[in-house]
Write a protein that holds these residues in place. Structure first.
Motif, mmCIF file in Angstrom:
data_model
loop_
_atom_site.group_PDB
_atom_site.id
_atom_site.type_symbol
_atom_site.label_atom_id
_atom_site.label_comp_id
_atom_site.label_asym_id
_atom_site.label_seq_id
_atom_site.Cartn_x
_atom_site.Cartn_y
_atom_site.Cartn_z
ATOM 1 N N LEU A 15 1.474 -1.285 0.088
ATOM 2 C CA LEU A 15 0.083 0.138 0.185
ATOM 3 C C LEU A 15 0.790 1.021 -0.084
ATOM 4 O O LEU A 15 0.695 2.074 -0.528
ATOM 5 C CB LEU A 15 -1.134 0.021 1.038
ATOM 6 N N ASN A 16 1.533 1.659 0.925
ATOM 7 C CA ASN A 16 2.163 2.429 0.571
ATOM 8 C C ASN A 16 3.891 2.484 -0.405
ATOM 9 O O ASN A 16 3.469 3.809 -0.655
ATOM 10 C CB ASN A 16 3.406 2.392 2.234
ATOM 11 N N ALA A 17 4.088 1.473 -1.075
ATOM 12 C CA ALA A 17 4.977 1.480 -2.061
ATOM 13 C C ALA A 17 3.932 2.105 -3.387
ATOM 14 O O ALA A 17 3.804 3.365 -3.959
ATOM 15 C CB ALA A 17 5.732 -0.107 -2.954
ATOM 16 N N VAL A 18 2.848 1.715 -3.264
ATOM 17 C CA VAL A 18 1.933 2.119 -4.407
ATOM 18 C C VAL A 18 1.680 3.868 -4.416
ATOM 19 O O VAL A 18 1.632 5.219 -5.380
ATOM 20 C CB VAL A 18 0.531 1.417 -3.759
ATOM 21 N N ILE A 19 1.809 4.010 -2.217
ATOM 22 C CA ILE A 19 1.352 5.656 -2.559
ATOM 23 C C ILE A 19 2.622 6.401 -2.750
ATOM 24 O O ILE A 19 2.402 8.020 -3.425
ATOM 25 C CB ILE A 19 1.250 5.686 -1.317
ATOM 26 N N GLU A 20 3.394 6.333 -2.659
ATOM 27 C CA GLU A 20 5.015 6.381 -2.829
ATOM 28 C C GLU A 20 4.996 6.758 -4.170
ATOM 29 O O GLU A 20 5.673 8.161 -5.097
ATOM 30 C CB GLU A 20 6.157 5.968 -2.127
ATOM 31 N N GLU A 21 4.519 5.483 -5.195
ATOM 32 C CA GLU A 21 4.488 6.004 -6.707
ATOM 33 C C GLU A 21 4.154 6.477 -7.887
ATOM 34 O O GLU A 21 4.113 7.239 -8.553
ATOM 35 C CB GLU A 21 4.862 4.061 -7.312
ATOM 36 N N THR A 22 2.702 6.435 -6.819
ATOM 37 C CA THR A 22 1.683 7.164 -7.571
ATOM 38 C C THR A 22 2.684 9.460 -6.903
ATOM 39 O O THR A 22 1.931 9.885 -7.924
ATOM 40 C CB THR A 22 0.563 7.674 -6.751
ATOM 41 N N ASN A 58 14.132 3.631 -15.486
ATOM 42 C CA ASN A 58 13.106 3.249 -16.323
ATOM 43 C C ASN A 58 12.016 4.167 -15.549
ATOM 44 O O ASN A 58 10.881 3.708 -15.119
ATOM 45 C CB ASN A 58 12.038 1.902 -16.312
ATOM 46 N N PRO A 59 11.965 6.130 -15.770
ATOM 47 C CA PRO A 59 11.315 6.793 -14.573
ATOM 48 C C PRO A 59 9.652 6.538 -15.634
ATOM 49 O O PRO A 59 9.174 6.739 -13.869
ATOM 50 C CB PRO A 59 11.706 8.183 -15.213
ATOM 51 N N ASP A 60 9.393 6.544 -16.431
ATOM 52 C CA ASP A 60 7.451 6.860 -16.901
ATOM 53 C C ASP A 60 7.146 5.429 -16.575
ATOM 54 O O ASP A 60 5.828 5.580 -16.931
ATOM 55 C CB ASP A 60 7.999 7.231 -18.406
ATOM 56 N N VAL A 61 7.768 4.407 -15.986
ATOM 57 C CA VAL A 61 6.773 3.318 -15.601
ATOM 58 C C VAL A 61 6.848 3.024 -14.454
ATOM 59 O O VAL A 61 7.274 3.665 -13.146
ATOM 60 C CB VAL A 61 7.901 2.287 -15.987
ATOM 61 N N PHE A 62 5.495 2.966 -14.154
ATOM 62 C CA PHE A 62 4.474 3.098 -12.652
ATOM 63 C C PHE A 62 4.857 1.855 -12.717
ATOM 64 O O PHE A 62 4.474 0.667 -12.196
ATOM 65 C CB PHE A 62 2.696 2.875 -12.773
ATOM 66 N N ASP A 63 6.033 1.648 -11.582
ATOM 67 C CA ASP A 63 6.642 0.583 -10.577
ATOM 68 C C ASP A 63 6.562 0.640 -9.307
ATOM 69 O O ASP A 63 7.746 0.791 -8.203
ATOM 70 C CB ASP A 63 7.888 0.256 -11.193
ATOM 71 N N PRO A 64 5.853 0.704 -8.481
ATOM 72 C CA PRO A 64 5.879 0.228 -7.084
ATOM 73 C C PRO A 64 6.815 -0.402 -6.205
ATOM 74 O O PRO A 64 7.452 -0.309 -5.272
ATOM 75 C CB PRO A 64 4.178 0.046 -6.760
ATOM 76 N N SER A 65 7.167 -1.144 -6.721
ATOM 77 C CA SER A 65 8.730 -2.635 -6.346
ATOM 78 C C SER A 65 9.760 -1.723 -6.060
ATOM 79 O O SER A 65 10.297 -1.996 -5.567
ATOM 80 C CB SER A 65 8.649 -3.456 -7.326
ATOM 81 N N ARG A 66 10.057 -0.314 -6.514
ATOM 82 C CA ARG A 66 11.239 0.556 -6.318
ATOM 83 C C ARG A 66 11.076 0.990 -5.065
ATOM 84 O O ARG A 66 11.942 0.838 -4.568
ATOM 85 C CB ARG A 66 11.228 1.568 -7.497
ATOM 86 N N PHE A 67 10.498 1.091 -4.475
ATOM 87 C CA PHE A 67 10.023 1.019 -3.291
ATOM 88 C C PHE A 67 9.636 0.348 -1.994
ATOM 89 O O PHE A 67 10.155 0.495 -1.220
ATOM 90 C CB PHE A 67 8.454 2.532 -3.048
ATOM 91 N N LEU A 68 9.792 -0.709 -2.761
ATOM 92 C CA LEU A 68 9.795 -2.210 -1.966
ATOM 93 C C LEU A 68 11.124 -2.042 -1.732
ATOM 94 O O LEU A 68 11.362 -3.277 -0.117
ATOM 95 C CB LEU A 68 9.204 -3.608 -2.234
#
Ligand code: HEM
Length: 495
Positions: A347-354, A403-413
């Protein structure tokens, strides 16, 4: 102007008016050339016309494309770009840090004063701002919000998600609409001590209609200050656009009477702020409360609603991610708290990536270069020059975020994989002493609403009307989907 030929010689015969016009034009040309070349800014790269005029920049602003225009200029000319005779856009990490660090000497530019009477958002003087900020911060700490307002946020989020689910099961639900009601009712309740009750009444009230006009007009007026004189035109619909601020300010008196009345349910964030300020003598006048309450609504409604809308859109575009998030939030006990949500990795990774890609305020944060000037990324910048950084570009820097344009929450995991610079470059809520005052409220609203949505609307899909094109960003200080809606559906879902 009459051109006379006399004895084979040419004379320019000018009337006083045409001579005056000619003088103005000559002065303007000389002034433009001076600004273009007789300053160290001549060495800063950028399109040739930006040296002479800000007109093309204004066209982009009025067309809602400023953030994209500047991003394209960075891609073409590099991290320091001259975007008008007196303004530089800056996108490298070191310069960003230099400009926004505490006590950097770069103050908010005069552009902010166009937002109206100075409140905490638009104050320029650092001492005046620090004093006001210290007072208001008492009502926006995470602990204060959790203790006093978490139940209100949860109740309103649950109502919004309930209505989204109902509409989506019937066909389609516009999440932008419901999130706007949710965040506006929440920040309204907090500021005024009474909800706008838009969630209950299922429609925008006068306040939000006026607010929308105010936002549009403040965006336009900050760029074209002379437009404010249009309010004297005898056309009611135009006058209404320009008097929006007066209405919002009037409404603010409720904040004061409710804060002082202290009648249980009508207490608001100012009850605390005023009580504390009376104790230590750092008074906040009624006018200040009135003004700041209006500011909170403007700063704290669309910002969170738009960010939340892009979050839903981005996750629903990736069904595998959506299922993983649904499963994570499903594991929570019904009485979960905001503190429980803060511990959920996905949840928090998704919020950060958003916030990285779709935070609602990613555009220029203009500051004025301090006395003595500065050197940014090797370029000499004279004092008084406006320097603007935009999160939109810095958050898409491939040297910081692969890959900055890709929505990838895993970068915050796996935070350890993000460089220290990448973490420090994230500034969806601004940076330094002017960082968002409502950051803890916004984060709490995002966590609770996103969690409830993915618990209650399992299997939601984007409706046919919600496409990449309809979600393209327009930018009037904030960003927003250009269609001004984002529809999802649960029709045909097997529960
Ligand atoms: C996701 C939601 C939000 C985003 C992305 C956001 C973003 C920002 C940004 C970028 C700034 C810095 C502006 C600048 O330097 O020019 C800012 C300032 C501010 N924000 Fe927020 N904001 C959000 C929610 C809120 C909420 C809920 C409130 C509630 C009151 C709020 C109140 C403020 C205030 C008062 C300031 C001015 C702070 C100062 O100058 O000391 N914001 N916000």
């Amino acid at each position: 102007m009459a051109l006379l030929f006399h004895q084979n010689r040419t004379f320019l015969h000018l009337t006083p008016i045409s001579a005056g016009i000619l003088l103005v034009v000559v002065c303007w040309v000389l002034y433009s050339f001076y600004h273009a070349y007789a300053t160290p800014l001549r060495n800063v790269p950028g399109p040739w016309y930006a040296k002479f005029t800000h007109l093309w920049l204004k066209v982009q602003v009025l067309g809602g494309r400023r953030v994209h225009y500047i991003h394209t200029l960075h891609q073409r000319y590099g991290s320091v770009v001259r975007i008008s005779p007196t303004e530089i856009a800056v996108a490298d990490f070191d310069s960003f840090r230099e400009i926004h660090k505490i006590k950097s000497g770069y103050l908010k530019s005069p552009w902010y004063q166009e937002f109206g009477p100075p409140g905490v958002f638009s104050m320029v003087d650092p001492h005046q701002h620090a004093k006001r900020r210290q007072l208001l911060a008492r009502g926006f700490s995470k602990s204060y919000l959790r203790q006093n307002w978490e139940h209100v946020v949860k109740e309103k989020a649950a109502m919004a998600v309930g209505k989204i689910r109902r509409d989506a099961e019937r066909g389609s639900a516009d999440v932008l609409k419901w999130w706007t009601f949710y965040t506006t009712d929440t920040v309204g309740h907090l500021s005024f001590g009474e909800s706008f009750r838009m969630l209950e009444q299922e429609e925008k009230n006068t306040y939000i209609h006026v607010l929308e006009s105010a936002l549009m007009m403040s965006g336009i007026q900050t760029e074209l200050p002379l437009l404010r004189f249009c309010k004297y035109l005898p056309i009611p619909s135009i006058q209404r656009l320009f008097t929006a601020d007066d209405y919002l300010l009037d409404y603010g008196t409720r904040a004061i009477s409710n804060a002082k009345g202290q009648e249980g349910h009508t207490s608001n964030v100012f009850s605390t702020i005023l009580a504390e300020s009376e104790k230590d003598g750092s008074a906040l006048s009624s006018m200040d409360v009135n003004l700041e309450a209006g500011n909170f609504i403007v700063a704290g409604s669309d910002t969170t609603a738009i960010t939340l809308t892009y979050l839903i859109w981005a996750v629903l575009k990736q069904p595998t991610l959506q299922r993983a998030l649904e499963s994570e939030v499903h594991g929570l006990a019904p009485g979960f708290t905001d503190a429980d949500l803060e511990a959920l990795p996905l949840l928090n990774a998704v919020i950060e990536e958003t916030l990285r890609l779709y935070g609602a305020a990613p555009a220029s944060l203009p500051r004025t270069t301090p006395a003595g000037g500065a050197t940014l990324n090797g370029y000499l910048i004279p004092s008084g020059t406006t320097v603007s950084t935009q999160a939109y570009t810095i958050h898409r820097d491939s040297t910081l975020f692969p890959n900055p344009d890709v929505f990838d929450p895993s970068r915050f995991l796996q935070r350890e994989k993000l460089s220290a610079n990448a973490v420090a470059a994230l500034h969806a809520f601004g940076a330094g002493s002017r960082v968002c005052l409502g950051v803890h409220l916004a984060r709490m609203e995002l966590r609770i609403a996103a969690c409830l949505f993915f618990r209650e609307c399992v299997g939601a899909r984007l409706a046919g009307s919600c496409t990449d094109e309809s979600m393209e960003m327009e930018n009037y200080f904030l960003i927003a989907p250009k269609s001004h809606r984002c529809e999802i559906t649960l029709a045909g879902r097997v529960s």
